[in-house]
Write an enzyme that holds these catalytic residues in place. Structure first.
Site, mmCIF file in Angstrom:
data_model
loop_
_atom_site.group_PDB
_atom_site.id
_atom_site.type_symbol
_atom_site.label_atom_id
_atom_site.label_comp_id
_atom_site.label_asym_id
_atom_site.label_seq_id
_atom_site.Cartn_x
_atom_site.Cartn_y
_atom_site.Cartn_z
ATOM 1 N N HIS A 72 46.702 48.558 31.271
ATOM 2 C CA HIS A 72 47.545 49.258 32.077
ATOM 3 C C HIS A 72 48.564 47.828 32.063
ATOM 4 C CE1 HIS A 72 45.930 52.818 34.096
ATOM 5 N NE2 HIS A 72 44.620 52.456 33.127
ATOM 6 N N TYR A 201 48.817 52.901 44.343
ATOM 7 C CA TYR A 201 48.116 52.068 45.337
ATOM 8 C C TYR A 201 48.947 52.906 46.752
ATOM 9 C CZ TYR A 201 45.120 48.516 43.399
ATOM 10 O OH TYR A 201 44.081 48.118 42.248
ATOM 11 N N PRO A 292 38.141 45.449 49.058
ATOM 12 C CA PRO A 292 38.348 45.742 47.214
ATOM 13 C C PRO A 292 40.079 46.478 46.617
ATOM 14 C CG PRO A 292 37.102 47.815 48.475
ATOM 15 C CD PRO A 292 37.505 46.695 49.715
ATOM 16 N N LYS A 296 39.409 42.598 43.015
ATOM 17 C CA LYS A 296 39.398 40.948 42.719
ATOM 18 C C LYS A 296 37.528 40.881 42.836
ATOM 19 C CE LYS A 296 42.920 39.158 41.752
ATOM 20 N NZ LYS A 296 43.042 39.809 41.707
ATOM 21 N N TYR A 384 47.349 39.910 41.151
ATOM 22 C CA TYR A 384 47.084 40.809 41.112
ATOM 23 C C TYR A 384 46.374 41.001 39.519
ATOM 24 C CZ TYR A 384 45.607 45.654 40.673
ATOM 25 O OH TYR A 384 45.134 47.445 40.318
#
Ligand code: FAD
Ligand code: DHB
Length: 390
Positions: A72, A201, A292, A296, A384
């Site tokens: 991604h 998200y 979560p 990570k 990220y």
């Protein structure tokens, strides 16, 4: 029984450590309380950072990941009725993440260890660590009831949040840092086609939701819930209605299908310092837990054992203990960065019970600020996609 490095726990940390040590010519034995079948079927994390992917590929355990994982280049934040994309690839000079489930990583690592002649004792019980100041040993009971002692130079506790290793350190010399969140995640696996090409998200007044994937026909989704929520109390219709409300809008609807797995995960931030005492080292969830939201947990576990494997390699090659002595400080720097990022993502995206109207508007303003400035997007993207290893 004797080995150089005795490892407790066959999760991502223990298995990757054993694999890296093997490549460096260092022997290890893993003692694991669960069966291979249970480990290979337990659903947990899904997002691998670029570093984790690179390490797996470079060390010969990444072939299936490359074939079957989904690369991604970005993900989407959704709030206030609109979506804002974080282009990881462009913002980090070509880095990305790969969606490949944790239990598939474990299958690949277990297969590699066994093919390389590695020893993993599954279903070991009553694991006890002694002699961490001078003469370390791990006592355990084999599945057939035989008691055994594994003598080693060093013990590494990779036994997750509830294992015995971290409490083998003397009480006087350790400190725990904890934050418990008043919410959890309700996770589902559904037989359905993907609703989006990238992860979403979402922040909604009813709470957070996350849309992820597992394969072209299986999707992984989560929504914020009470940590005491019972998965069986939720019907399929209720779950889909909650997810559609939180993520849908502006003509977007999730593609629905039969839900075949439901679970509730509590959320907390935790760090144990130091991560070493005498000849006992701890790595991964045994030393720290993150909520979560930043994806990570697994990646931090891999980063810890990468640092530790390099330090052990130096020690066995030329007797140099500098890396081992620096392990806590080296690992903790990344751990606390990841703690901050995971807490930050969590605080921006979750409904905070008792939050005032002011707090809710401030939360939206923070998301708007972070996603509308390139500096903000880059900060999110760098963290990220993952900070460089070692
Ligand atoms: P673990 O994977 O926990 O491995 C520890 C191993 O030690 C286990 O196999 C355990 O059986 C073994 N063990 C424990 N006690 C003993 C003992 N006494 N003797 C011998 N062996 C023992 N992270 C994300 O980024 N995203 C997610 O969606 C996500 N979901 C999660 C859901 C759940 C239910 C949990 C528990 C964690 C989740 N995580 C998630 C976190 C992520 O999975 C962990 O950070 C990661 O598994 C850490 O790897 P580890 O090897 O340190 O520990
Ligand atoms: C998944 C889990 C996460 O914690 C996350 O941040 C993204 C994806 C997943 O299980 O796919």
């Amino acid at each position: 029984m004797r080995t150089q490095v005795g490892i407790v726990g066959a999760g991502p940390a223990g298995l990757m450590l054993s694999h890296l040590l093997h490549l460096a010519g260092i022997s290890s034995v893993i003692l694991e309380s669960r069966s291979r079948a249970v480990i290979e079927a337990t659903i947990r994390a899904g997002v691998l950072e670029q570093n984790t992917v690179d390490l797996m590929v470079e060390t010969g355990v990444g072939a299936r990941l490359k074939r079957e994982g989904f690369n991604h280049h970005g993900f989407e934040f959704r709030f206030g009725g609109e979506g804002r994309r974080i282009d990881l690839h462009e913002l980090t000079g070509g880095r990305s993440v790969t969606v490949y489930p944790q239990h598939e990583v474990l299958k690949d690592l277990i297969a590699a260890r066994l093919a390389d002649g590695g020893e993993i004792v599954f279903e070991a019980s009553d694991v006890r660590i002694t002699g961490i100041n001078s003469d370390p040993a791990i006592h355990f009971v084999r599945p057939d009831g035989a008691t055994e002692t594994l003598h080693c130079d060093v013990v590494v506790g990779c036994d997750g949040s509830y294992g015995p290793s971290r409490d083998a350190m003397p009480e006087g010399g350790r400190q725990d840092y904890v934050r418990v969140y008043p919410f959890g995640w309700f996770g589902i696996l559904a037989e359905a086609p993907p609703s989006s090409e990238e992860l979403i998200y979402a922040r909604h007044d009813r709470g957070f939701a996350l849309i992820s994937t597992r394969s072209p026909s299986v999707q992984r989704m989560y929504f914020q819930c009470d940590p005491a929520e019972k998965p069986e109390d939720w019907s399929e219709d209720q779950i889909w209605a909650e997810l559609q409300t939180r993520v849908g809008g502006n003509g977007f609807r999730l593609k629905e299908g039969p839900i075949f797995q439901k679970n509730v995960v509590p959320m907390r931030s935790y760090v144990r310092e130091p991560m070493q005492f005498g000849r006992l080292f701890i790595a991964g969830d045994a030393a720290h837990t993150v909520p979560p939201t930043g994806a990570k947990g697994l990646n931090l576990a891999v980063a810890d054992v990468f640092v530790l494997s390099r330090a052990l390699e130096r020690y066995y090659r030329d007797g140099n203990t500098e890396g081992l002595e620096a392990y806590t400080a080296t690992a903790l720097r990344r751990v606390w960065r990841a703690q901050h990022f995971s807490w930050w993502m969590t605080s921006m995206l979750h409904r905070l019970e008792g939050a005032s109207e002011f707090d809710q508007r401030r939360q939206l303003a923070e998301l708007d600020m972070v996603t509308s400035s390139e500096a903000g997007r880059r900060t999110i993207a760098e963290n990220y996609a993952g900070l460089p290893l070692g």
